[in-house]
Scaffold this active site. Structure first.
Site, mmCIF file in Angstrom:
data_model
loop_
_atom_site.group_PDB
_atom_site.id
_atom_site.type_symbol
_atom_site.label_atom_id
_atom_site.label_comp_id
_atom_site.label_asym_id
_atom_site.label_seq_id
_atom_site.Cartn_x
_atom_site.Cartn_y
_atom_site.Cartn_z
ATOM 1 N N ASP A 200 12.406 9.278 22.850
ATOM 2 C CA ASP A 200 13.466 8.553 23.710
ATOM 3 C C ASP A 200 13.573 8.676 25.101
ATOM 4 O O ASP A 200 12.939 10.438 25.532
ATOM 5 C CB ASP A 200 14.498 8.410 22.938
ATOM 6 C CG ASP A 200 15.489 7.467 23.704
ATOM 7 O OD1 ASP A 200 15.197 6.947 24.376
ATOM 8 O OD2 ASP A 200 16.520 7.233 23.685
ATOM 9 N N ASN B 160 14.386 -3.506 19.938
ATOM 10 C CA ASN B 160 13.595 -3.273 21.033
ATOM 11 C C ASN B 160 13.006 -4.489 21.697
ATOM 12 O O ASN B 160 12.670 -4.443 23.003
ATOM 13 C CB ASN B 160 12.366 -2.032 21.282
ATOM 14 C CG ASN B 160 12.687 -1.219 21.176
ATOM 15 O OD1 ASN B 160 12.404 -0.059 20.352
ATOM 16 N ND2 ASN B 160 13.995 -0.300 21.565
HETATM 17 C C1 IPE Z 1 15.113 4.251 19.566
HETATM 18 O O1 IPE Z 1 15.309 4.601 20.821
HETATM 19 C C2 IPE Z 1 13.409 3.652 19.753
HETATM 20 C C3 IPE Z 1 12.427 3.674 19.408
HETATM 21 C C4 IPE Z 1 12.809 5.379 19.952
HETATM 22 C C5 IPE Z 1 11.608 3.198 19.181
HETATM 23 P P1 IPE Z 1 16.063 3.362 21.861
HETATM 24 O O2 IPE Z 1 16.161 3.887 23.585
HETATM 25 O O3 IPE Z 1 15.754 1.918 21.671
HETATM 26 O O4 IPE Z 1 17.060 3.235 21.267
HETATM 27 P P2 IPE Z 1 19.332 3.322 21.881
HETATM 28 O O5 IPE Z 1 18.906 1.965 22.289
HETATM 29 O O6 IPE Z 1 19.272 3.998 23.377
HETATM 30 O O7 IPE Z 1 20.304 3.510 20.650
HETATM 31 C C1 IPE Z 2 12.002 5.403 24.423
HETATM 32 O O1 IPE Z 2 12.016 5.464 25.860
HETATM 33 C C2 IPE Z 2 10.587 4.723 24.102
HETATM 34 C C3 IPE Z 2 11.066 3.328 23.615
HETATM 35 C C4 IPE Z 2 12.130 2.539 22.610
HETATM 36 C C5 IPE Z 2 9.775 2.182 23.029
HETATM 37 P P1 IPE Z 2 13.210 4.493 26.290
HETATM 38 O O2 IPE Z 2 12.110 3.301 26.888
HETATM 39 O O3 IPE Z 2 14.069 4.084 25.557
HETATM 40 O O4 IPE Z 2 13.701 5.243 27.538
HETATM 41 P P2 IPE Z 2 14.721 5.009 27.358
HETATM 42 O O5 IPE Z 2 15.985 5.206 26.935
HETATM 43 O O6 IPE Z 2 15.543 3.420 29.401
HETATM 44 O O7 IPE Z 2 15.217 6.337 29.024
HETATM 45 MG MG MG Z 3 16.092 4.587 24.818
#
Ligand code: IPE
Ligand code: IPE
Ligand code: MG
Length: 261
Positions: free
Chosen positions: A38, A86
């Protein structure tokens, strides 16, 4: 998994990271390490870049984490790459991610061959774009007889959907007369999850400081040790990985019983 000590020592030769290979016990490396990757978006935004650049940088961190897992002798390494939630992101970002998954997989196949890594997927792949699905299938086929580390990518994965799907399968078997309701126990349910046959994660790492599971492996994480770091995923290095393992090794796992050492 057997560890090549010379390779591992040179991989960790550099000092000055606040942790060293000697800080961990190679005989107690977790069998299954899982990571919620993340913080890609925040990493990019902090640099004035488009979020997509964060995902691209995240691929380099993932390659390093796969290599680190192999070097340390981890048996199963799994990562959360795309959740069922997502899809709520802007179409442009979703398209980029799907494209990145396919391209990355093709690029990394030689590494999987070289390191004898077997690829697996957690999640419903039927909803993915055709090219991504085809490339994933190619990865599965080409690595099916590899006997080294299992590398599992959770894509279009949601734990609640996974459990509901397992329950549906069991119900169908009962309806077909192939299974009796008293045969439905924890093992029966486990064996219908995407993780069937794999040990539960020993260590779950989440980057970027968020203290939540975001619908990841709810069943499988029942007794997993959690490690949350503020490091954003693109910055997560082999040293951060070592710190997580050192923290894991300092814990006493009880599984509801009493301390055993
Ligand atoms: C969790 O991250 C999913 C992945 C890392 C693929 P998100 O960024 O989607 O989670 P939330 O929305 O902050 O809980
Ligand atoms: C994790 O990074 C990758 C995926 C969920 C695909 P994020 O895209 O959630 O990054 P933040 O949480 O917005 O910084
Ligand atoms: Mg995230």
């Amino acid at each position: 998994m057997p560890v090549d000590i010379d390779k591992l020592t040179s991989y960790y030769a550099e000092g000055g990271h606040g942790v060293a290979l000697s800080d961990i016990d190679l005989k107690r490396v977790p069998r299954h390490v899982s990571i919620i990757m993340d913080g890609n978006g925040r990493w990019a935004t902090a640099r004035g870049l488009d979020r997509s650049k964060g995902h691209v940088a995240g691929v380099d961190a993932l390659r390093e984490a796969v290599t680190t897992s192999v070097r340390l002798g981890v048996e199963v390494f799994s990562v959360y790459a795309f959740s069922t939630e997502n899809w709520r992101r802007p179409k442009r970002e979703v398209d980029l991610l799907m494209h990145l998954f396919a391209t990355t997989l093709v690029n990394e196949l030689p590494l999987f061959h070289q390191e004898n890594v077997r690829l697996l997927f957690f999640g419903d792949l039927t909803r993915l774009p055709e090219r991504t699905r085809k490339v994933f299938q190619r990865g599965l086929d080409e690595t099916a007889d590899h006997t080294g580390m299992v590398f599992a990518l959770a894509v279009n994965y949601g734990s609640r959907a996974e459990i509901a799907r397992a329950a549906r399968e069991l119900a169908e078997e009962v309806a077909a007369g192939a299974l009796s309701p008293d045969e439905i126990d924890e093992d029966a349910l486990s064996s219908r999850l995407y993780t069937a046959g794999l040990p539960d994660p020993d260590l779950l790492i989440r980057t970027s400081g968020e203290m939540r599971l975001s619908n990841y492996l709810l069943w499988q994480l029942a007794y997993t040790e959690f490690y949350v770091t503020n490091t954003l995923w693109p910055d997560f290095s082999r040293w951060d990985y070592l710190k997580a393992i050192a923290s894991y090794q300092a814990r006493s796992r009880r599984f509801g019983g009493v301390v055993s050492r």
